[in-house]
Design a protein around this motif. Structure first.
Motif, short mmCIF file in Angstrom:
data_model
loop_
_atom_site.label_atom_id
_atom_site.label_comp_id
_atom_site.label_asym_id
_atom_site.label_seq_id
_atom_site.Cartn_x
_atom_site.Cartn_y
_atom_site.Cartn_z
N CYS A 1 0.96 -1.34 0.05
CA CYS A 1 -0.07 0.09 -0.15
C CYS A 1 0.83 1.41 -0.02
N SER B 1 -4.68 4.49 -2.51
CA SER B 1 -6.24 4.84 -1.82
C SER B 1 -7.02 3.60 -1.56
N GLU B 2 -7.06 3.07 -2.80
CA GLU B 2 -8.07 1.84 -2.64
C GLU B 2 -7.32 0.61 -1.98
N ASN C 1 -5.49 0.94 0.39
CA ASN C 1 -5.38 1.16 1.88
C ASN C 1 -6.81 1.00 2.40
N GLU C 2 -7.64 1.27 1.69
CA GLU C 2 -9.06 1.14 2.25
C GLU C 2 -9.70 -0.17 1.73
N ASN C 3 -8.97 -1.10 1.14
CA ASN C 3 -9.34 -2.49 0.74
C ASN C 3 -10.51 -2.33 -0.20
N THR C 4 -10.45 -1.48 -1.12
CA THR C 4 -11.74 -1.15 -1.84
C THR C 4 -11.36 -1.35 -3.66
N LYS D 1 -5.66 -9.93 3.74
CA LYS D 1 -6.00 -8.95 2.78
C LYS D 1 -5.14 -9.28 1.28
#
Length: 555
Positions: free
Chosen positions: A31, A83-84, A86-89, A198
């Protein structure tokens, strides 16, 4: 700021010290911006970056070729991926599927992921490959750092000679291996080594992304690795590593036991695997080899893989067999094994030459034809230069010469005598620009591995990572040769071009005396130049004049 090279080494060492334990805390690493930045750099340096995925984005979208820095969209992509993750999106898009013709007339499906998905896959590969390089066995050669086909082929020279006598060969051919890897089995194998949920979920998302046909239809199969995915070869190696382990546990013995078994008339088996292409060789009787093949079939069935019955043959070395583009045969009365290019590959290079020297290409300039032809010939010659290919290379050379003479006479509508005389001027080896004489100019020599196969390159430090390559003052050399030496040169010259003294970006290491002029790979023979000055020295000043300029001033 993370040190990528050191982190990979630490992971490789940890995996080596804990061979049966799960590795944790990996996802936060991928990340980090530096990690994603390095992944983007690696992806954009690949020629495939010019091919668009389903989003239509290509290399030029994210990379400014003139400044060698990310565009505004490139910087946004880095922030978006970080960002994605880190936010797991993060959610990968389907790969774009296209079809290319095969030699047999059928079509081969090819998958093209988006550049964004390639960057994420590269980031994952960078974190898990050092771990698995500590696990993988010496019998595996395909898609691994610092290993090549000759490392695999050289084993045939060693094992099939008249002293060791591994003569029986099982030619392994798995039906659609990459397309039939079972997702459940693969994820179980990964989770046995990687404890970070993750990270394993991200890999699973890549597996389930599927592909999109030209008509827009999206398919999400339950088997197979992502087509065209950067991570796919590594995932296939993780899957087939189970076959390597099966062989080690069931059929690999110490040297003393192998010798004892041979004295008792029992067979020993040896595995050489290059991704999904493999051979098992044996010094036993054919009956034992047939029995072994049945065991192999049973094991692969448990892995939900299937051997192609028509292509999986049991062959004696004296009858010859094909492997990785080489024809391998032990002739009676000959001490060594003879290895040559396969007939199909010989025909393939001839077909390429014929397509380049087709009469429909008469409108092309001779110089452009030669510049197209030479890389093909040189690459083919370099691939086969370590085997018994001297006669074959001269055969290709003669074929190319005949085709070029015919093409040249047709282009200028000349008679045989005059046209041949003029065309031969382009074949003269003494001229700077000439048709590469593959038979005369390709040195045939014994293959000597550059690195020890048993060593993990992430531990030994053979693999050098250029961190944050887009940053000002970082390295943009076009060659990876002698990376440490180039870094020392960069530090000595303080990252400043030594010709214009006014540029700190796009710096390259330049040999003062070129290698082809007997220049040496030494720090004293290297100097930093910016890209425009590098081109100026190469195309206008010349190395001799530049050498005088360098010597005329105190450095």
């Amino acid at each position: 700021m993370i040190n990528i090279t050191q982190k990979q080494k630490d992971l490789a060492l940890e995996a080596k010290e804990r061979p049966n334990e799960r590795i944790e805390s990996l996802y936060p690493i991928i990340c980090q911006k530096e990690w994603v930045l390095q992944s983007l750099w690696k992806v954009l340096q690949n020629t495939g970056a010019r091919t668009e995925g389903v989003d239509g984005k290509v290399k030029e979208t994210y990379y400014d070729m003139s400044t060698k820095t990310p565009t505004s969209q490139g910087k946004e992509l880095i922030e978006e991926i970080c960002s994605e993750l880190n936010e797991n999106t993060y959610k990968p898009q389907p790969v774009r599927r296209i079809y290319i013709p095969k030699a047999n007339g059928k079509l081969r499906p090819i998958g093209i992921p988006t550049i964004k998905d390639r960057v994420v896959q590269e980031a994952v590969r960078m974190i898990i490959e050092p771990i698995y390089e500590s696990d993988f066995l010496k019998c595996s050669y395909g898609f691994r750092p610092n290993r090549n086909t000759m490392d695999a082929i050289s084993n045939c020279y060693r094992m099939m000679n008249r002293r060791i006598k591994y003569y029986w060969v099982i030619e392994g051919d798995i039906k659609g291996c990459f397309d039939n890897i079972d997702h459940k089995i693969l994820m179980k194998l990964i989770k046995n080594r990687i404890a970070d949920r993750k990270l394993t979920d991200t890999i699973y998302k890549c597996l389930k992304a599927g592909y999109q046909e030209d008509n827009g239809q999206i398919c999400k199969p339950n088997v197979g690795t992502p087509q065209g995915g950067i991570i796919s070869p590594l995932l296939a190696n993780i899957y087939l590593h189970e076959m390597d382990k099966w062989w080690i546990e069931k059929h690999y013995y110490t040297q003393y036991v192998r010798r004892t078994r041979r004295e008792r008339g029992l067979a020993n088996f040896y595995l050489i695997r290059y991704a999904d292409d493999f051979i098992f060789i044996s010094n036993g009787k054919k009956e034992e080899v047939i029995k072994f093949k049945k065991e192999l079939l049973q094991f692969l069935n448990e892995m939900k893989l299937e051997l192609s019955e028509e292509k999986t043959k049991i062959t004696h070395a004296q009858d010859g067999f094909d492997f990785l583009g080489f024809h391998i045969r032990q002739f009676k009365g000959v001490k060594a094994v003879l290895i040559k290019p396969t007939k199909s590959n010989i025909q393939r290079i001839k077909d390429k030459v014929e397509r380049i020297l087709n009469r429909r290409k008469h409108e092309h300039a001779v110089i452009n034809i030669i510049k197209t032809l030479n890389p093909v010939l040189r690459g083919w010659g370099n691939y086969y230069r370590y085997v018994n290919s001297k006669d074959t290379l001269h055969e290709i050379q003669l074929y190319t010469t005949q085709k070029f003479l015919k093409w040249y006479r047709g282009k200028y509508k000349m008679g045989i005598e005059q046209g041949t005389r003029k065309a031969l001027e382009w074949i003269d080896k003494e001229k700077n620009l000439h048709i590469y004489q593959i038979g005369d100019e390709t040195p045939i020599k014994r293959y000597i591995p550059r690195y020890k196969i048993s060593e993990n390159p992430y531990i030994t430090g053979i693999l050098n990572i250029e961190e944050n390559p887009f940053s000002e003052g970082k390295w943009f050399g076009q060659s990876n040769r002698d990376g440490d030496l180039r870094v020392e040169c960069f530090k000595r010259d303080k990252g400043v071009c030594q010709l214009c003294m006014g540029c700190k970006t796009n710096i390259e290491a330049h040999h003062i005396i070129p290698i082809n002029e007997n220049g040496e790979d030494t720090l004293e023979n290297l100097i930093t130049l910016c890209e425009p000055c590098h081109k100026k020295v190469t195309n206008e000043i010349g190395w001799k004049e530049f050498k005088r300029l360098v010597e005329s001033r105190v450095r």
